[in-house]
Scaffold this motif. Structure first.
Motif, PDB file in Angstrom:
ATOM      1  N   HIS A  63     -39.257  -8.323  19.212  1.00 37.99           N
ATOM      2  CA  HIS A  63     -39.007  -7.109  19.101  1.00 37.99           C
ATOM      3  C   HIS A  63     -38.237  -6.285  20.071  1.00 37.99           C
ATOM      4  N   ASP A  64     -38.063  -6.915  21.178  1.00 33.37           N
ATOM      5  CA  ASP A  64     -37.155  -6.341  22.314  1.00 33.37           C
ATOM      6  C   ASP A  64     -36.062  -7.087  22.180  1.00 33.37           C
ATOM      7  N   GLY A  65     -35.896  -8.105  21.343  1.00 35.20           N
ATOM      8  CA  GLY A  65     -34.366  -8.898  21.294  1.00 35.20           C
ATOM      9  C   GLY A  65     -34.268  -9.800  22.607  1.00 35.20           C
ATOM     10  N   ALA A  66     -35.336 -10.193  23.369  1.00 32.58           N
ATOM     11  CA  ALA A  66     -35.154 -11.015  24.687  1.00 32.58           C
ATOM     12  C   ALA A  66     -35.179 -12.426  24.219  1.00 32.58           C
ATOM     13  N   GLU A  67     -34.171 -12.735  23.679  1.00 34.81           N
ATOM     14  CA  GLU A  67     -33.995 -14.365  23.393  1.00 34.81           C
ATOM     15  C   GLU A  67     -33.802 -15.226  24.527  1.00 34.81           C
ATOM     16  N   GLU A  68     -32.937 -14.564  25.807  1.00 35.46           N
ATOM     17  CA  GLU A  68     -33.092 -15.544  26.773  1.00 35.46           C
ATOM     18  C   GLU A  68     -34.354 -15.843  27.552  1.00 35.46           C
ATOM     19  N   ASP A  69     -35.337 -14.842  27.375  1.00 41.45           N
ATOM     20  CA  ASP A  69     -36.632 -15.259  27.961  1.00 41.45           C
ATOM     21  C   ASP A  69     -37.297 -16.214  27.214  1.00 41.45           C
ATOM     22  N   LEU A  70     -37.277 -16.414  26.012  1.00 43.04           N
ATOM     23  CA  LEU A  70     -37.937 -17.229  24.999  1.00 43.04           C
ATOM     24  C   LEU A  70     -37.134 -18.815  25.296  1.00 43.04           C
ATOM     25  N   ASN A  71     -35.972 -18.676  25.589  1.00 44.70           N
ATOM     26  CA  ASN A  71     -35.137 -20.199  25.501  1.00 44.70           C
ATOM     27  C   ASN A  71     -35.270 -20.487  26.980  1.00 44.70           C
ATOM     28  N   ALA A  72     -35.159 -19.550  27.945  1.00 45.53           N
ATOM     29  CA  ALA A  72     -35.443 -20.016  29.303  1.00 45.53           C
ATOM     30  C   ALA A  72     -37.030 -20.689  29.452  1.00 45.53           C
ATOM     31  N   SER A  73     -38.091 -20.054  28.769  1.00 46.35           N
ATOM     32  CA  SER A  73     -39.303 -20.812  29.141  1.00 46.35           C
ATOM     33  C   SER A  73     -39.401 -21.936  28.186  1.00 46.35           C
ATOM     34  N   LEU A  74     -38.871 -22.110  27.095  1.00 45.83           N
ATOM     35  CA  LEU A  74     -38.769 -23.462  26.609  1.00 45.83           C
ATOM     36  C   LEU A  74     -37.972 -24.513  27.305  1.00 45.83           C
ATOM     37  N   ASP A  75     -36.854 -24.077  27.640  1.00 46.66           N
ATOM     38  CA  ASP A  75     -35.971 -25.281  28.439  1.00 46.66           C
ATOM     39  C   ASP A  75     -36.968 -25.628  29.557  1.00 46.66           C
ATOM     40  N   ARG A  76     -37.425 -24.612  30.370  1.00 45.66           N
ATOM     41  CA  ARG A  76     -38.104 -24.967  31.561  1.00 45.66           C
ATOM     42  C   ARG A  76     -39.413 -25.972  31.164  1.00 45.66           C
ATOM     43  N   LEU A  77     -40.109 -25.716  30.225  1.00 51.65           N
ATOM     44  CA  LEU A  77     -41.169 -26.607  29.875  1.00 51.65           C
ATOM     45  C   LEU A  77     -40.810 -28.011  29.139  1.00 51.65           C
ATOM     46  N   PHE A  78     -39.714 -27.972  28.616  1.00 51.84           N
ATOM     47  CA  PHE A  78     -39.003 -29.206  28.349  1.00 51.84           C
ATOM     48  C   PHE A  78     -39.158 -30.326  29.441  1.00 51.84           C
ATOM     49  N   ASP A  79     -38.422 -29.705  30.453  1.00 51.93           N
ATOM     50  CA  ASP A  79     -38.421 -30.559  31.539  1.00 51.93           C
ATOM     51  C   ASP A  79     -39.574 -30.689  32.477  1.00 51.93           C
ATOM     52  N   THR A  80     -40.568 -30.097  32.276  1.00 53.08           N
ATOM     53  CA  THR A  80     -41.749 -30.051  32.939  1.00 53.08           C
ATOM     54  C   THR A  80     -43.073 -30.292  32.281  1.00 53.08           C
ATOM     55  N   HIS A  81     -43.208 -29.950  30.865  1.00 49.85           N
ATOM     56  CA  HIS A  81     -44.622 -30.195  30.542  1.00 49.85           C
ATOM     57  C   HIS A  81     -44.389 -30.428  28.864  1.00 49.85           C
ATOM     58  N   ALA A  82     -44.177 -31.634  28.282  1.00 46.41           N
ATOM     59  CA  ALA A  82     -43.734 -31.858  27.061  1.00 46.41           C
ATOM     60  C   ALA A  82     -44.472 -30.880  25.805  1.00 46.41           C
ATOM     61  N   MET A  83     -45.794 -31.350  26.012  1.00 51.16           N
ATOM     62  CA  MET A  83     -46.802 -30.943  25.062  1.00 51.16           C
ATOM     63  C   MET A  83     -46.931 -29.123  25.083  1.00 51.16           C
ATOM     64  N   ALA A  84     -46.703 -28.433  26.229  1.00 56.66           N
ATOM     65  CA  ALA A  84     -46.824 -27.054  26.114  1.00 56.66           C
ATOM     66  C   ALA A  84     -45.458 -26.692  25.653  1.00 56.66           C
ATOM     67  N   HIS A  85     -44.155 -27.457  25.676  1.00 53.87           N
ATOM     68  CA  HIS A  85     -42.926 -26.921  25.257  1.00 53.87           C
ATOM     69  C   HIS A  85     -43.104 -26.899  23.608  1.00 53.87           C
ATOM     70  N   ASP A  86     -43.829 -28.036  23.112  1.00 52.65           N
ATOM     71  CA  ASP A  86     -43.779 -28.130  21.652  1.00 52.65           C
ATOM     72  C   ASP A  86     -44.748 -27.144  21.026  1.00 52.65           C
ATOM     73  N   ASP A  87     -45.988 -26.805  21.851  1.00 49.47           N
ATOM     74  CA  ASP A  87     -46.839 -25.802  21.468  1.00 49.47           C
ATOM     75  C   ASP A  87     -46.192 -24.246  21.505  1.00 49.47           C
ATOM     76  N   LEU A  88     -45.235 -24.365  22.440  1.00 48.67           N
ATOM     77  CA  LEU A  88     -44.720 -22.753  22.645  1.00 48.67           C
ATOM     78  C   LEU A  88     -43.668 -22.777  21.450  1.00 48.67           C
ATOM     79  N   ALA A  89     -42.879 -23.825  21.160  1.00 43.77           N
ATOM     80  CA  ALA A  89     -41.932 -23.963  20.258  1.00 43.77           C
ATOM     81  C   ALA A  89     -42.621 -23.520  18.837  1.00 43.77           C
ATOM     82  N   ASP A  90     -43.628 -24.202  18.577  1.00 47.73           N
ATOM     83  CA  ASP A  90     -44.191 -23.709  17.347  1.00 47.73           C
ATOM     84  C   ASP A  90     -44.586 -22.251  16.952  1.00 47.73           C
ATOM     85  N   ILE A  91     -45.020 -21.832  18.077  1.00 46.90           N
ATOM     86  CA  ILE A  91     -45.567 -20.354  18.100  1.00 46.90           C
ATOM     87  C   ILE A  91     -44.239 -19.655  17.863  1.00 46.90           C
TER      88      ILE A  91
END
Length: 391
Positions: A51-79
């Motif tokens: 709603h706030d248009g915070a695309e950078e926050d979504l992408n930053a969290s996904l990128d960080r999790l891709f490097d550190t926690h693959a299962m959490a990355h996939d769960d967040l991407a799904d949501i």
């Protein structure tokens, strides 16, 4: 599956950090009840960020999790995908489930594949056919009056969410969405490409969305068969001069992924048909050379086509890896199987690792030849020749 964006090691915001914490909690959950706890909080935060248009926050969290926690990355991407393509809307005191949907159409042509406005009369015909064969009875439907190319689809989660809001409101109001195409990017010209009909479904909360959700137990396969039989002719006025194949409507992200997967064998079949028509020759006289192209890992296969008795590459196809595919997956065997079904007798699979490189001058992919070199695909001189890369 990692989305196509560049990783960042920069400090991330408090919201992006909280997304990561919640996603790790979900990934490490040991029960369905705990899953629901984390999912609810993730969905609430993702909704606010969209709603706030915070695309950078979504992408930053996904990128960080891709490097550190693959299962959490996939769960967040799904949501994130789910919240970007679905929501609940209120109409006259009643809650409705709203879903952004896409209807892919694979096509190929020796000329341009149109991305074009859809006349209102044809849009209504498409809605009737989709309602009869694909969507659940009673679903409210809104369609965008434009046949999109991949370049013109929303390219961010926020853009997707905004399109959902517009189409969802249109579905509840009983109208369609007019699209201003004047600001859209130009469509790249490929021999084989995908076009998308985009819309939204709205149903009373908890009711079926698709025919295969209903109690009569219609299968997805049966729905696809009837949609192709009855709905395919509707696209003929939009895709003049093209061979095309409609796919089944589905949730927006799932439909796009299904199109990416189906477009790979479709492109090989289209390539052989194009070469036979252009050269006036049979598949027996063609040869395909398949090579794997690597960056840090195997990224894609590239297939060079040429005459069977000459060391020339007329044409090329890129077959990207998708999802969990990697060096251990027999993708080359799948490619060979598709090629042999087209009638090709000579298919050469090269074992060497090719560098993931493109032409320095024009940026086009380079394709393997029978000598194990990478070369440009160059068709014999002809009029109105489109790009020699099939997507």
């Amino acid at each position: 599956m990692k989305r196509n964006r560049f990783s960042s090691r920069k400090r991330i915001s408090a919201d992006a950090t909280e997304l990561g914490r919640l996603a790790i909690g979900l990934a490490e959950s040991g029960s369905k009840i705990e899953d629901l706890f984390w999912q609810k909080r993730l969905a609430e935060l993702v909704d606010r960020l969209l709603h706030d248009g915070a695309e950078e926050d979504l992408n930053a969290s996904l990128d960080r999790l891709f490097d550190t926690h693959a299962m959490a990355h996939d769960d967040l991407a799904d949501i994130v995908e789910s919240q970007a393509e679905s929501c609940t809307m209120l109409d006259r005191g009643q809650d409705f489930d709203v879903l952004l949907i896409a209807v892919p159409v694979l096509g190929w042509s020796r000329f341009s594949i149109p991305a074009t406005a859809i006349p209102q009369s044809l849009l209504q015909t498409l809605k009737v056919q989709l309602g009869a064969h694909v969507f659940a009875a009673g679903a409210r439907v809104a369609l965008a009056d434009y046949l999109y190319s991949p370049d013109q689809l929303p390219h961010s989660f926020v853009d997707t969410w905004q399109l959902l809001q517009k189409l969802g409101a249109a579905a509840l109001a009983g109208c369609d969405l007019g699209v201003d195409a004047s600001s859209m990017p130009e469509t790249n010209r490929f021999l084989s490409d995908t076009r998308y009909l985009v819309g939204a479904l709205a149903v009373p909360r908890g009711m079926p969305l698709f025919r295969w959700n209903e109690e009569d137990k219609t299968t997805r396969e049966a729905a696809l068969k009837e949609w192709v039989r009855q709905g395919a002719p509707c696209f003929e006025p939009l895709l003049t001069g093209c061979a095309y194949q409609p796919l089944l409507a589905d949730a927006y992200h799932a439909a796009c992924r299904a199109a990416d997967s189906a477009s790979r064998p479709y492109s090989l079949n289209a390539s052989v048909a194009f070469l036979q028509a252009t050269l006036g020759d049979s598949a027996d006289n063609l040869r395909a050379i398949v090579g794997g192209f690597h960056d840090k890992r195997l990224e894609e296969y590239r297939i060079g086509f040429g005459p069977r008795d000459e060391d020339i590459i007329y044409h090329g196809v890129v077959w990207p890896l998708l999802g969990i595919e990697d060096e251990t997956t027999d993708v080359a065997g799948e490619i060979e199987g598709v090629l042999r079904k087209t009638g090709l007798k000579e298919v050469t699979l090269l074992d060497q690792q090719f560098p993931y490189e493109f032409c320095d001058d024009c940026g086009a992919p380079l394709y393997p030849n029978i000598e194990g070199e990478t070369v440009h695909a160059e068709m014999p001189e002809q009029d109105d020749a489109p790009s020699q890369t099939l997507h």
